[in-house]
Design a protein around this motif. Structure first.
Motif, PDB file in Angstrom:
ATOM      1  N   VAL A 166      -7.027   0.621   8.270  1.00  0.00           N
ATOM      2  CA  VAL A 166      -6.490   1.981   8.141  1.00  0.00           C
ATOM      3  C   VAL A 166      -6.296   2.522   9.562  1.00  0.00           C
ATOM      4  O   VAL A 166      -7.267   2.653  10.324  1.00  0.00           O
ATOM      5  CB  VAL A 166      -7.445   2.901   7.359  1.00  0.00           C
ATOM      6  CG1 VAL A 166      -6.909   4.326   7.341  1.00  0.00           C
ATOM      7  CG2 VAL A 166      -7.667   2.371   5.947  1.00  0.00           C
ATOM      8  N   LEU A 181      -1.246   1.365   6.765  1.00  0.00           N
ATOM      9  CA  LEU A 181      -2.222   0.663   5.934  1.00  0.00           C
ATOM     10  C   LEU A 181      -1.817  -0.797   5.748  1.00  0.00           C
ATOM     11  O   LEU A 181      -0.618  -1.115   5.641  1.00  0.00           O
ATOM     12  CB  LEU A 181      -2.339   1.322   4.557  1.00  0.00           C
ATOM     13  CG  LEU A 181      -2.571   2.828   4.534  1.00  0.00           C
ATOM     14  CD1 LEU A 181      -2.501   3.357   3.099  1.00  0.00           C
ATOM     15  CD2 LEU A 181      -3.913   3.168   5.158  1.00  0.00           C
ATOM     16  N   PRO A 205       0.834  -1.203   0.000  1.00  0.00           N
ATOM     17  CA  PRO A 205       0.000   0.000   0.000  1.00  0.00           C
ATOM     18  C   PRO A 205       0.870   1.254   0.000  1.00  0.00           C
ATOM     19  O   PRO A 205       2.057   1.215   0.352  1.00  0.00           O
ATOM     20  CB  PRO A 205      -0.801  -0.135   1.302  1.00  0.00           C
ATOM     21  CG  PRO A 205      -0.016  -1.062   2.157  1.00  0.00           C
ATOM     22  CD  PRO A 205       0.708  -1.976   1.235  1.00  0.00           C
ATOM     23  N   PHE A 215     -10.025   4.853   0.180  1.00  0.00           N
ATOM     24  CA  PHE A 215      -9.882   3.399   0.326  1.00  0.00           C
ATOM     25  C   PHE A 215     -11.240   2.725   0.157  1.00  0.00           C
ATOM     26  O   PHE A 215     -12.304   3.353   0.308  1.00  0.00           O
ATOM     27  CB  PHE A 215      -9.257   3.030   1.670  1.00  0.00           C
ATOM     28  CG  PHE A 215     -10.025   3.511   2.869  1.00  0.00           C
ATOM     29  CD1 PHE A 215     -10.999   2.723   3.464  1.00  0.00           C
ATOM     30  CD2 PHE A 215      -9.771   4.772   3.418  1.00  0.00           C
ATOM     31  CE1 PHE A 215     -11.711   3.165   4.566  1.00  0.00           C
ATOM     32  CE2 PHE A 215     -10.473   5.222   4.531  1.00  0.00           C
ATOM     33  CZ  PHE A 215     -11.455   4.419   5.103  1.00  0.00           C
ATOM     34  N   PHE A 247      -6.167   1.215  -1.859  1.00  0.00           N
ATOM     35  CA  PHE A 247      -5.816   2.464  -1.179  1.00  0.00           C
ATOM     36  C   PHE A 247      -5.276   3.431  -2.234  1.00  0.00           C
ATOM     37  O   PHE A 247      -4.407   3.052  -3.034  1.00  0.00           O
ATOM     38  CB  PHE A 247      -4.728   2.247  -0.117  1.00  0.00           C
ATOM     39  CG  PHE A 247      -5.094   1.239   0.945  1.00  0.00           C
ATOM     40  CD1 PHE A 247      -6.005   1.556   1.935  1.00  0.00           C
ATOM     41  CD2 PHE A 247      -4.500  -0.017   0.952  1.00  0.00           C
ATOM     42  CE1 PHE A 247      -6.328   0.626   2.915  1.00  0.00           C
ATOM     43  CE2 PHE A 247      -4.812  -0.948   1.929  1.00  0.00           C
ATOM     44  CZ  PHE A 247      -5.729  -0.630   2.915  1.00  0.00           C
TER      45      PHE A 247
END
Length: 550
Positions: free
Chosen positions: A543, A334, A326, A360, A351
């Motif tokens: 997240v 992430l 990510p 996201f 993402f």
């Protein structure tokens, strides 16, 4: 002028007598005909009686199977007289009177029958046993023949070429005028897959439905000594019109079942097949059946290997679409993972960082397999495209829904949880398109389900709206998103992992780094399921907001 008097005999119906006063009488399969004959061998407008100068004539109207007058096929208008017999398909039309006409084929069957024209129908297995026990000379002759057949068929060869070679081997020994191989299709119908002709001729090589049932379904070998006098061919006018009289047919059968049959055709003027010929054909068909089966299995295996390679390539492409690493920003941590239930799946996460915002999504496509995987690629591509253009989250999801809904003939849809995080303030906006509710993981270890306002799945209705739910995140807080493959996982006893299992696992790992949370949760689901098969894709994404200026 005298009307046209006809005594009409139709198969399956009582005889009738009718009188016609007009100048023309149409006979055919159509309901608009003056005389309707419900027989597939009869054309819609097959023949016509007409009156000229007080004399009645009959003419064929270009039918497929022709019209006979007193057993003779007519090619031009012919006068008809009392006592004449007109044969159309399986029906007979007689002009009453004292004249004794030449007998039509349908009227002479009983008179012509004797032992020389009866058909032979024997179980193929019985014939093979007779071949094996028929004496040393006979057995040696069959062995030599089978050795030649096996040697000819043993070389590497495609299925279509093998079938033609099989016809060549059978014809070299039995010398028919025509030969064909018929196979049972997936829908149960019988299809001609190979054929050969010798000495010209263009008549279609069709197979009697009843004969196919006897040979293929019952694995019987059939010898038709005279098709013109065999009741199984009474309605097969295309066979009769072709001049075929003698027929051999043997099943292509092995221990796995019957694949089809091989049939040889001849006119008696060339040769009439014998029971010895039938034994030979059964021997050849038996030798060929196993070879055909092996080739089918080999070709199926080759196709499967090619398909497996294509699926493996599709999986690699799909996994590349799911970003293995990510994007990195100091404000966020992430992590995400997808475990497909099959070679390819319909779940995805993504993402995207644009400026000071993190976009996201976690989504689940309806259905399984390649179709879901293609829909997944479309959905992820649309998400990345709309977020790149900027705008408000609800509006962007409305645009994604519109693109998925138009021309959605297969009625597939995507459930999704999408979010937009302001990296400077920690303000989180969420949109729920018919998806599982996410979890809030507090920096103090508290775990709670977020009540995100629900809306329709993407792709269902073109004009659906997508309300936004606001969730403030403090530094250290995290949001966990997942698909229903997590909660719907079952163990060997049929028990669901459920939200209780999810919350229990999160209570043990919520404070771990994002990668560890995702990994441990997926491992917990797999351990719970044990040996039970995975029925749905498993997707988890997290997240965690670290705060601005970290």
């Amino acid at each position: 002028m005298a009307p046209l008097e006809l005594a009409i005999e139709r198969r399956g119906a009582p005889p009738t007598t009718r009188s016609f006063d007009g100048e023309s009488v149409i006979v055919g399969r159509t309901e608009k005909a003056d005389i309707t004959i419900d027989d597939y061998s009869v054309s819609r407008r097959h023949a016509r009686f007409f009156r000229r100068n007080g004399v009645w004539f009959v003419e064929d109207l270009g039918s497929r199977n022709g019209t006979d007058v007193n057993g003779r096929r007519i090619s031009e208008p012919s006068p008809v007289n009392p006592g004449d017999v007109i044969t159309i398909g399986s029906s007979v039309l007689r002009l009453p009177g004292d004249h004794v006409a030449a007998a039509a084929p349908h009227s002479t069957i009983e008179a012509e029958r004797d032992e020389s024209i009866y058909s032979v129908l024997r179980p193929a297995a019985d014939l093979m046993e007779e071949v094996a026990t028929g004496g040393a000379a006979k057995a040696m002759a069959r062995l030599r023949l089978l050795h030649e057949v096996h040697r000819a068929l043993a070389a590497p060869i495609a299925r279509a070429d093998l079938l033609q070679m099989l016809l060549d081997q059978a014809c070299a020994v039995l010398r028919p005028e025509q030969a064909a191989i018929f196979m049972r299709a997936a829908d149960g119908s019988v299809e001609r897959v190979a054929s050969r002709r010798w000495g010209g001729g263009s008549a279609p090589m069709l197979v009697s439905r009843r004969l196919a049932e006897e040979v293929i379904d019952k694995r019987s070998a059939a010898l038709v000594l005279d098709a013109q006098c065999d009741e199984r061919f009474a309605g097969a006018m295309s066979v009769l019109a072709s001049g075929v009289r003698s027929i051999l047919a043997a099943p292509l059968a092995d221990a796995e079942g019957c694949l089809g049959m091989i049939a040889l055709y001849s006119s008696i003027g060339v040769r009439r097949f014998s029971e010895q010929d039938l034994e030979v054909l059964v021997s050849i068909a038996s030798a060929a059946a196993m070879r055909i089966r092996n080739i089918d299995m080999a070709e199926a295996a080759a196709e499967r290997r090619a398909l497996d390679r294509e699926i493996a390539l599709a999986r690699d492409i799909q996994m590349d679409l799911l970003r293995r690493r990510p994007p990195e920003r100091p404000e966020v941590e992430l992590a995400g993972r997808v475990i497909p239930a099959h070679s390819v799946g319909g779940d995805f996460y993504d993402f995207v960082i644009a400026g000071e915002k993190l976009w996201f999504v976690v989504a689940d496509v309806s259905g399984k397999g390649m179709g879901a995987a293609l829909m997944m690629a479309v959905g992820q591509t649309l998400f990345r495209a709309v977020t790149a253009s900027g705008g408000e989250l609800g509006e962007l999801m409305t645009r994604v829904n519109h693109e998925l809904a138009i021309e959605n003939d297969r009625a597939m849809f995507i459930t999704a949880m999408a979010g937009c995080l302001d990296l400077a303030s920690g303000q989180l906006l969420l949109v729920n398109a018919g998806h599982n509710l996410p979890y809030h993981l507090g920096r103090d270890g508290a775990i709670s389900m977020l009540n995100v306002r629900n809306s329709l799945a993407l792709g269902v209705v073109d004009n659906a709206g997508y309300p936004v739910t606001e969730v403030p995140l403090a530094p250290g807080d995290a949001v966990l998103l997942y698909t229903d493959g997590v909660c719907d996982a079952i163990d060997e006893a049929g028990q669901r992992f459920g939200t209780s299992g999810l919350e229990r696992a999160l209570g043990e790992i919520a404070s771990l780094p994002a990668d560890a949370v995702v990994q441990h949760l997926c491992d917990a689901v797999i351990r719970f399921a044990g040996s039970a098969p995975q029925e749905d894709d498993i997707t988890v994404a997290l997240v965690r907001y670290r705060g601005a200026g970290v």
